[in-house]
Design an enzyme around this catalytic site. Structure first.
Site, mmCIF file in Angstrom:
data_model
loop_
_atom_site.group_PDB
_atom_site.id
_atom_site.type_symbol
_atom_site.label_atom_id
_atom_site.label_comp_id
_atom_site.label_asym_id
_atom_site.label_seq_id
_atom_site.Cartn_x
_atom_site.Cartn_y
_atom_site.Cartn_z
ATOM 1 N N THR A 168 0.898 -1.160 0.000
ATOM 2 C CA THR A 168 0.000 0.000 0.000
ATOM 3 C C THR A 168 0.930 1.201 0.000
ATOM 4 O OG1 THR A 168 -1.708 -1.110 1.329
ATOM 5 C CG2 THR A 168 -1.675 1.282 1.453
ATOM 6 N N VAL A 197 -12.681 -5.238 0.796
ATOM 7 C CA VAL A 197 -12.198 -3.881 1.050
ATOM 8 C C VAL A 197 -11.329 -3.923 2.306
ATOM 9 C CG1 VAL A 197 -12.901 -1.543 1.691
ATOM 10 C CG2 VAL A 197 -14.196 -2.809 -0.046
ATOM 11 N N ASP A 199 -8.334 -1.725 4.915
ATOM 12 C CA ASP A 199 -8.336 -0.568 5.817
ATOM 13 C C ASP A 199 -8.081 0.758 5.103
ATOM 14 O OD1 ASP A 199 -5.720 -1.539 5.243
ATOM 15 O OD2 ASP A 199 -4.909 -0.347 6.886
ATOM 16 N N GLY A 220 -0.224 -2.985 5.346
ATOM 17 C CA GLY A 220 -0.161 -4.298 5.985
ATOM 18 C C GLY A 220 -1.497 -4.997 5.922
ATOM 19 N N GLY A 222 -4.871 -5.381 6.290
ATOM 20 C CA GLY A 222 -5.928 -4.396 6.498
ATOM 21 C C GLY A 222 -7.016 -4.839 7.450
HETATM 22 N N1 GLY Z 1 -3.491 -2.425 3.969
HETATM 23 C C1 GLY Z 1 -3.998 -2.669 2.700
HETATM 24 C C2 GLY Z 1 -5.018 -3.708 2.634
HETATM 25 O O1 GLY Z 1 -5.119 -4.560 3.502
HETATM 26 O O2 GLY Z 1 -5.768 -3.709 1.690
#
Ligand code: GLY
Length: 309
Positions: A168, A197, A199, A220, A222
């Site tokens: 990310t 979806v 975080d 990381g 999410g």
């Molecule tokens: N941190 C990004 C995701 O888990 O989509």
């Protein structure tokens, strides 16, 4: 002035700094930096060239927050448009909403006049097909190697790949006027269940900014940051007078309470406070971040603090 980003934000640091140095806003700076990461086909965790979901479709999540007003905009599971962060900003500026998902987000992107395109590059598609072939039994796949519908649920559990799940981009800026803004963009968990979806587009989970206190953003796993309201936790603690590094450590410690198998806690964070302090942490030992503050001639790369429980 201060600019901090996850290591893959390096391609956007100079553009963002130019905006800040010219007296521009933190909001413009974080959007500009993030756009350059979304354009980078070599980054398979963000924007164009991102790794796809189980069906081979690239679905993007992004959010942006203006810490001065605490207005925010976000998109989730956006397909066909690489500039997820710009669509998120427009949601904030032009709609009475914070978050648009799926077809509604794509409709809005089209209405903004953005170019629709196939975000799946041949390179990302080859890794996707190899990944499925390497992990999924033949009965899960059709003659083209795609996952058959009836097997999606089971495939999502088998293909979960923490190494590929974790990318990310985070960009946080404080401009010359003291305004703080934060941006997060991702193609999410590689080989995720369609519509998953994370975080990144959820204000309070993967992204939070408040010019009075500071900002935090996550990369990381999410699902953990969603359950821990991780970014908001940090900023709330700052508002209660907790020092920045301590606030980040408390938020991380909560993640280890959520997931007792510490090897599964894959999380990184960049954060800053309103007084010019900043820090970056990770549960992985080898993660870096980039930063630049007033007086520096260029951005620098540095190792993150490692948190193991
Ligand atoms: N941190 C990004 C995701 O888990 O989509």
């Amino acid at each position: 002035m201060l600019l901090i980003a996850s290591a893959n934000g390096d391609v956007g640091m100079d553009a963002a700094w130019e905006i800040l140095a010219a007296g521009g806003s933190a909001l413009d700076a974080v959007e500009a930096a993030t756009r350059l990461v979304e354009d980078n086909p070599a980054d398979h965790t963000v924007g164009y060239g991102g790794y796809p979901n189980l069906l081979g479709e690239v679905e993007l999540d992004a959010s942006i927050m203006d810490g001065d007003t605490r207005r925010a905009g976000a998109v989730a599971a956006l397909r066909g448009y690489r500039a997820a962060i710009t669509v998120a900003r427009k949601v904030m500026e032009e709609l009475p909403h914070v978050l648009l998902a799926g077809e509604g987000a794509a409709r809005f992107a089209a209405e903004l006049g953005l170019q629709r395109e196939n975000l799946l590059t041949p390179e990302a598609e080859a890794v996707y097909r190899d990944g499925l072939a390497g992990r999924l039994p033949k009965m899960f796949r059709d003659s083209r190697g795609s996952v058959v519908d009836a097997m999606l649920r089971r495939a999502a559990a088998i293909t979960a790949d923490p190494e590929r799940a974790a990318g990310t981009v985070n960009v946080i800026a404080q401009d010359a006027a003291g305004r703080i803004a934060s941006a997060v963009s991702t193609s999410g968990w590689a080989w995720k269940y369609p519509g998953r979806v994370g975080d990144s587009p959820i204000i309070g989970a993967g992204n939070y900014a408040d010019s009075r206190y500071g900002a935090a953003a996550c990369t990381g796993w999410g699902e953990l940051a969603l359950r821990g309201a991780t970014a908001r936790t940090v900023v709330l603690l700052l508002s209660r007078g907790v020092a920045l590094e301590d606030a980040c450590r408390v938020a991380f410690s909560d993640l280890f309470d959520l997931e007792t198998n510490s090897a599964r806690v894959i999380m990184s964070m960049v954060a800053l406070d309103a007084n010019g302090g900043f820090c970056a942490l990770s549960t992985a030992p080898d993660r870096e971040y980039v930063y630049r503050r007033a007086g520096m001639r260029a951005y620098e790369r540095a190792p993150r603090l490692v948190v193991t429980g």
